[in-house]
Design a protein around this motif. Structure first.
Motif, PDB file in Angstrom:
ATOM      1  N   THR A 272       0.807  -1.148   0.009  1.00 60.56           N
ATOM      2  CA  THR A 272      -0.220   0.145  -0.093  1.00 60.56           C
ATOM      3  C   THR A 272       0.778   1.063  -0.218  1.00 60.56           C
ATOM      4  O   THR A 272       0.428   2.461  -0.802  1.00 60.56           O
ATOM      5  CB  THR A 272      -1.228   0.058   1.594  1.00 60.56           C
ATOM      6  OG1 THR A 272       0.006  -0.024   2.539  1.00 60.56           O
ATOM      7  CG2 THR A 272      -1.962  -1.212   1.697  1.00 60.56           C
ATOM      8  N   ASP A 280      -7.008   2.071  -6.164  1.00 62.69           N
ATOM      9  CA  ASP A 280      -8.254   1.643  -4.879  1.00 62.69           C
ATOM     10  C   ASP A 280      -9.028   1.005  -5.249  1.00 62.69           C
ATOM     11  O   ASP A 280      -8.999   0.234  -4.453  1.00 62.69           O
ATOM     12  CB  ASP A 280      -8.423   3.476  -4.669  1.00 62.69           C
ATOM     13  CG  ASP A 280      -7.696   3.649  -3.876  1.00 62.69           C
ATOM     14  OD1 ASP A 280      -6.630   3.573  -2.988  1.00 62.69           O
ATOM     15  OD2 ASP A 280      -8.516   5.143  -3.836  1.00 62.69           O
ATOM     16  N   GLY A 284      -9.496  -2.553  -3.181  1.00 57.86           N
ATOM     17  CA  GLY A 284     -10.118  -3.284  -2.527  1.00 57.86           C
ATOM     18  C   GLY A 284     -10.510  -4.161  -2.824  1.00 57.86           C
ATOM     19  O   GLY A 284     -11.594  -5.297  -1.819  1.00 57.86           O
TER      20      GLY A 284
ATOM     21  N   VAL B 299     -16.283  -1.030  -2.561  1.00 56.12           N
ATOM     22  CA  VAL B 299     -14.865  -1.749  -3.302  1.00 56.12           C
ATOM     23  C   VAL B 299     -13.919  -0.715  -2.935  1.00 56.12           C
ATOM     24  O   VAL B 299     -13.247  -0.325  -2.592  1.00 56.12           O
ATOM     25  CB  VAL B 299     -15.507  -2.503  -4.747  1.00 56.12           C
ATOM     26  CG1 VAL B 299     -13.944  -2.998  -5.236  1.00 56.12           C
ATOM     27  CG2 VAL B 299     -16.050  -4.032  -3.917  1.00 56.12           C
ATOM     28  N   VAL B 300     -14.166   0.176  -3.910  1.00 59.58           N
ATOM     29  CA  VAL B 300     -13.299   1.478  -3.787  1.00 59.58           C
ATOM     30  C   VAL B 300     -13.080   2.362  -2.173  1.00 59.58           C
ATOM     31  O   VAL B 300     -12.186   2.720  -1.894  1.00 59.58           O
ATOM     32  CB  VAL B 300     -13.871   2.670  -5.437  1.00 59.58           C
ATOM     33  CG1 VAL B 300     -13.290   3.995  -5.095  1.00 59.58           C
ATOM     34  CG2 VAL B 300     -13.954   1.711  -6.319  1.00 59.58           C
ATOM     35  N   ILE B 302     -12.943   1.130   0.198  1.00 57.14           N
ATOM     36  CA  ILE B 302     -12.158  -0.101   0.548  1.00 57.14           C
ATOM     37  C   ILE B 302     -10.840  -0.197   0.540  1.00 57.14           C
ATOM     38  O   ILE B 302      -9.967   0.049   1.972  1.00 57.14           O
ATOM     39  CB  ILE B 302     -12.283  -2.045   0.766  1.00 57.14           C
ATOM     40  CG1 ILE B 302     -14.243  -1.754   2.042  1.00 57.14           C
ATOM     41  CG2 ILE B 302     -12.171  -2.548   1.326  1.00 57.14           C
ATOM     42  CD1 ILE B 302     -15.191  -3.014   1.107  1.00 57.14           C
ATOM     43  N   GLY B 303     -10.611   0.426  -0.463  1.00 59.26           N
ATOM     44  CA  GLY B 303      -9.432   0.165  -0.798  1.00 59.26           C
ATOM     45  C   GLY B 303      -8.686   1.547  -0.923  1.00 59.26           C
ATOM     46  O   GLY B 303      -7.014   1.255  -0.049  1.00 59.26           O
ATOM     47  N   ARG B 304      -9.813   2.378  -0.706  1.00 60.92           N
ATOM     48  CA  ARG B 304      -8.975   4.001  -0.461  1.00 60.92           C
ATOM     49  C   ARG B 304      -9.208   4.166   0.854  1.00 60.92           C
ATOM     50  O   ARG B 304      -7.282   4.741   1.181  1.00 60.92           O
ATOM     51  CB  ARG B 304     -10.059   5.362  -1.013  1.00 60.92           C
ATOM     52  CG  ARG B 304      -9.899   6.241  -0.690  1.00 60.92           C
ATOM     53  CD  ARG B 304     -10.391   7.760  -0.839  1.00 60.92           C
ATOM     54  NE  ARG B 304     -11.762   7.144  -1.505  1.00 60.92           N
ATOM     55  CZ  ARG B 304     -12.539   6.928  -1.766  1.00 60.92           C
ATOM     56  NH1 ARG B 304     -13.406   6.604  -0.951  1.00 60.92           N
ATOM     57  NH2 ARG B 304     -13.528   6.756  -3.178  1.00 60.92           N
ATOM     58  N   ALA B 306      -7.607   1.317   3.334  1.00 58.60           N
ATOM     59  CA  ALA B 306      -6.630   0.811   2.971  1.00 58.60           C
ATOM     60  C   ALA B 306      -5.436   1.573   2.769  1.00 58.60           C
ATOM     61  O   ALA B 306      -4.634   1.384   4.115  1.00 58.60           O
ATOM     62  CB  ALA B 306      -6.884  -1.127   2.659  1.00 58.60           C
ATOM     63  N   ARG B 307      -5.151   2.080   1.289  1.00 60.08           N
ATOM     64  CA  ARG B 307      -3.885   2.712   0.934  1.00 60.08           C
ATOM     65  C   ARG B 307      -4.214   4.319   1.984  1.00 60.08           C
ATOM     66  O   ARG B 307      -2.585   3.973   2.419  1.00 60.08           O
ATOM     67  CB  ARG B 307      -4.533   3.089  -0.699  1.00 60.08           C
ATOM     68  CG  ARG B 307      -3.491   4.195  -1.340  1.00 60.08           C
ATOM     69  CD  ARG B 307      -3.527   4.741  -2.476  1.00 60.08           C
ATOM     70  NE  ARG B 307      -5.155   5.849  -2.183  1.00 60.08           N
ATOM     71  CZ  ARG B 307      -5.413   6.688  -2.510  1.00 60.08           C
ATOM     72  NH1 ARG B 307      -3.942   7.161  -1.860  1.00 60.08           N
ATOM     73  NH2 ARG B 307      -6.473   7.212  -2.842  1.00 60.08           N
ATOM     74  N   GLY B 310      -3.098   2.543   5.416  1.00 59.68           N
ATOM     75  CA  GLY B 310      -1.673   1.157   5.357  1.00 59.68           C
ATOM     76  C   GLY B 310      -2.333   0.354   6.500  1.00 59.68           C
ATOM     77  O   GLY B 310      -1.309  -0.044   6.745  1.00 59.68           O
ATOM     78  N   VAL B 311      -3.808   0.354   6.080  1.00 62.00           N
ATOM     79  CA  VAL B 311      -3.704  -0.660   6.676  1.00 62.00           C
ATOM     80  C   VAL B 311      -4.641  -1.888   6.611  1.00 62.00           C
ATOM     81  O   VAL B 311      -5.545  -1.648   5.849  1.00 62.00           O
ATOM     82  CB  VAL B 311      -4.718  -0.581   8.151  1.00 62.00           C
ATOM     83  CG1 VAL B 311      -4.897  -1.505   9.328  1.00 62.00           C
ATOM     84  CG2 VAL B 311      -3.357   0.309   9.270  1.00 62.00           C
TER      85      VAL B 311
END
Lengths: 386, 325
Positions: A272, A280, A284, B299-300, B302-304, B306-307, B310-311
């Motif tokens: 990340t 993203d 995700g 999903v976006v 969730i990805g945002r 995490a990014r 950093g977790v």
């Protein structure tokens, strides 16, 4: 004063308390533990550290938690072992190298081997002084495992083994090989197979490491020429090897996915750092895949802890685990291809490159993806040929 | 699915009881027969029976207002409905200002969330109803355009803030349970069809290509059942982590679409007919995916998260003890 050490390991014990005590211990002993968790590009050093970590964990009881007393353990279940695994990864571990086999082979020995043999070999597996490989595939027996030819013939109190195994992971470092051999006729197929533990220091054993595409030599070819193996080292009954193999493979395909998903989180979290907003959606999606692996693994661990037979549903875990591993490393390659594809300049990069290349073939080991799909189709969905 | 021994037995007991009722009744009658509102009569403590009901509702493709009631469970009916029965929650859909109300009848009253104002009751929900210009395959969700509609604040913003998270969690888990039921329905129907339909003198299910398509679908469905079961078990012991509920909902949408595509592929051209049994559950699942955050948007998100943090979220621990039967 709070209990120290593993504490209550009973089935209805406080698993959260166990996890907290282990975390505290890791913090207190970080000066000793941290060097053993560090990443190294030298594989031999990684193995040495893995052995030292096993020894340290056993000296303090943590490495014995979850193992039965006849194996030298303190009692408890696979849930305790899995908590230890996860906490180590949280502390920065990148994996156990050769002791990944612990969760596959040791439960199989405990379940099927004679108690005396278990007492004589499993404690040294737990404390890291001895490690094991598994001998299944042969040059002419891959997915069609039941066609294997390595033969064991009874001779007095021994079996005499002749033949060879290939793709025997970590044999270079292993002291033992849990081998599936033919004691019956070729026509008997899987009914003529037997599982037996072979001491790799026995006369007649040759181990030839295979240099892999990722530069490591984790795999090996092992030849057996008139190798005498005491009958006391049978694991299960003569002719009952197929059932033992299925039990073992349910661990390799199923419960191992807990450890593997912890490693995936390690890699994804590190990744990340170099991702941007345009990743993203893909990130995700991988996080969700990882959640699916985790949830399915947790269910299987819970069932194993309850003593349930792990049936064909372990194929779900293998399919989910390996798809996620490939998606994860696809993502890491796409966001930082230079780091994955060009010469590395740090141990972490070497490891990532090795893991990336390894991820390309994870849909092959332990029963190919196609075999797992066929298992689900036939034994879960009940679809039939014809 | 042949996984009765893998999922929590008590939950499956609720689900199977609901399925038997939904085989005979729909709407409020089905809810009464199940005792749906009794589930949260004393608060929103243990909503497992409600989620089990919604899973059964998905697999039977029957319409009831259960999901709209569940969203407001435990909030307290009295301040919301001084003049009648429990209102239904109109859940946000997609990124629009529209809301969708599950199983709504003309008599139902509807409450929506208006951040800044609080929870508001729509004066005349029927007047806010979108009227499709053509027949719809499934009328389970009624879409309301509440912009400009007369509204009455029933829970002021100051109190609504504390309720909002629970409403979203219950809506997401309820919709996910229903999507799992719909997924099961599509998978079972497709596998059944493949076992009957013959081509080249063999059943479709005897072809490895078909077996593997269906096996992937079953694998997708398996991970959703595992994650949903963990969240539902958690709901019996306290509030569910919003990140867990979001992941379950996002996974439910993605799994549903994947399994629906498989079902269509296996079933062939006949599935692309208005009257085919696959059409209604497919369109219902498509609509449910839009409720309380679409899988695409979640999903976006969730990805945002995490990014930027950093977790990679763990979502649950083994110590939760919620994974098994």
């Amino acid at each position: 004063m709070a209990a120290r050490g593993p504490g209550d390991l009973s089935q209805d014990g406080d698993l959260a308390g166990f996890a907290a005590r282990f975390r505290d211990w890791l913090t207190e002993e970080s000066a000793v533990v941290a060097p053993l968790l560090a990443e190294h590009s030298d594989y031999d050093l990684r193995v040495d550290n893995a052995r030292a970590l096993r020894r340290l964990l056993c000296e303090h009881g943590w490495g014995l938690a979850g193992w039965p007393e006849e194996a030298g353990g303190l009692g408890g279940s696979i849930l305790h072992r899995s908590v230890v695994t996860e906490e180590l990864f949280r502390a920065g571990w990148s994996g156990p190298t050769v002791f990944e086999h612990l969760e596959i082979i040791a439960p199989t020995l405990v379940r099927f081997a004679e108690t005396e043999f278990v007492r004589s070999v499993v404690p040294s597996f737990l404390d890291g002084s001895r490690s094991w490989s598994q001998g299944f595939s042969e040059p002419e027996a891959g997915s069609d495992l039941a066609s294997l030819r390595t033969r064991a013939v009874r001779d007095g109190d021994d079996f005499v083994v002749n033949g060879g195994k290939i793709w025997t992971t970590w044999s270079k470092w292993a002291h033992w090989c849990l081998a599936l051999v033919r004691t019956g006729t070729a026509e008997e197929r899987h009914r003529g197979l037997t599982m037996i533990a072979i001491d790799l220091s026995s006369p007649g054993v040759e181990v030839h490491p295979i240099r892999q595409a990722n530069g490591t030599d984790e795999l090996a070819q092992v030849h057996f020429t008139d190798v005498r193996v005491p009958a006391a080292q049978l694991v299960g009954e003569v002719g009952g090897g197929w059932n033992v193999a299925l039990y073992l493979l349910a661990r390799e395909r199923g419960t191992l996915s807990w450890l593997r998903h912890c490693a995936f989180r390690h890699w994804l979290t590190a990744g990340t750092e170099v991702m941007a907003e345009d990743s993203d959606r893909q990130l995700g999606a991988v996080v969700l895949q990882l959640a699916g692996v985790r949830a399915a693994a947790a269910r299987l661990l819970s069932r194993a802890a309850d003593g349930a037979e792990l049936g064909p549903e372990a194929a779900f875990n293998k399919l989910l685990m390996t798809r996620t591993e490939q998606s994860l490393f696809d993502l890491l390659r796409e966001v930082d291809g230079v780091r994955v594809a060009l010469p590395a300049d740090s141990p972490a990069e070497v490891l990532q490159q090795q893991e990336y290349l390894f991820s390309r073939i994870v849909t092959i080991y332990g029963g190919s993806q196609q075999m797992q799909l066929t298992t689900v189709a036939r034994h879960v969905l009940g679809l039939r040929d014809g | 699915m042949a996984d009765a021994s893998l999922r929590p037995a008590e939950y499956l007991g609720f689900r199977d009881a609901a399925a038997a009722i939904l085989g005979r009744h729909s709407g409020a009658k089905a809810l009464d027969a199940f005792g749906f509102t009794d589930v949260y009569a004393d608060g929103a403590g243990d909503l497992r029976p409600a989620y089990a009901f919604l899973e059964a509702q998905g697999s039977s493709c029957v319409s009831t207002p259960a999901l709209g009631l569940l969203a407001l469970a435990g909030i307290g009916v009295d301040p919301l409905a001084p003049d009648g029965g429990a209102p239904l929650f109109g859940a946000p859909v997609g990124r629009s200002s529209l809301v969708a109300v599950p199983g709504m009848t003309p008599e139902d009253r509807v409450v929506v969330d208006r951040p800044g104002a609080g929870l508001v009751a729509i004066g005349d929900p029927s007047a806010a109803r979108r009227t499709p210009p053509a027949p719809v395959a499934d009328d389970y969700l009624t879409v309301l355009d509440v912009d400009g509609a007369e509204c009455r604040v029933v829970v002021a913003e100051e109190e609504a803030g504390a309720l909002r998270e629970g409403i979203v969690v219950r809506t997401q888990l309820g919709a996910a349970a229903e999507l799992l039921g719909l997924t099961d329905r599509l998978l079972q129907d497709a596998a059944g069809y493949a076992g009957q339909r013959a081509q080249f003198g063999r059943t479709l299910s005897s072809f490895q290509a078909m077996q593997h398509l269906l096996a992937w679908a079953a694998t997708e469905r398996h991970q959703l059942a595992c994650l949903l079961d963990i969240a539902v078990a958690r709901s019996a012991n306290g509030p569910v982590d919003p990140q867990l509920a979001r992941a379950v909902k996002a996974m439910a949408g993605r799994v549903f679409h994947a399994v629906a595509q498989t079902a269509i592929q296996v079933t062939g051209a006949i599935s692309f007919t208005w009257e085919h049994s696959l059409n209604r559950p497919h369109q219902r699942g498509m609509a449910l995916d839009q409720l309380a955050g679409s899988s695409a948007d979640l999903v976006v998100a969730i990805g945002r998260q995490a990014r930027t943090e950093g977790v990679v979220p763990e979502l649950f621990t083994l110590a939760d003890g919620a994974a098994g039967p």
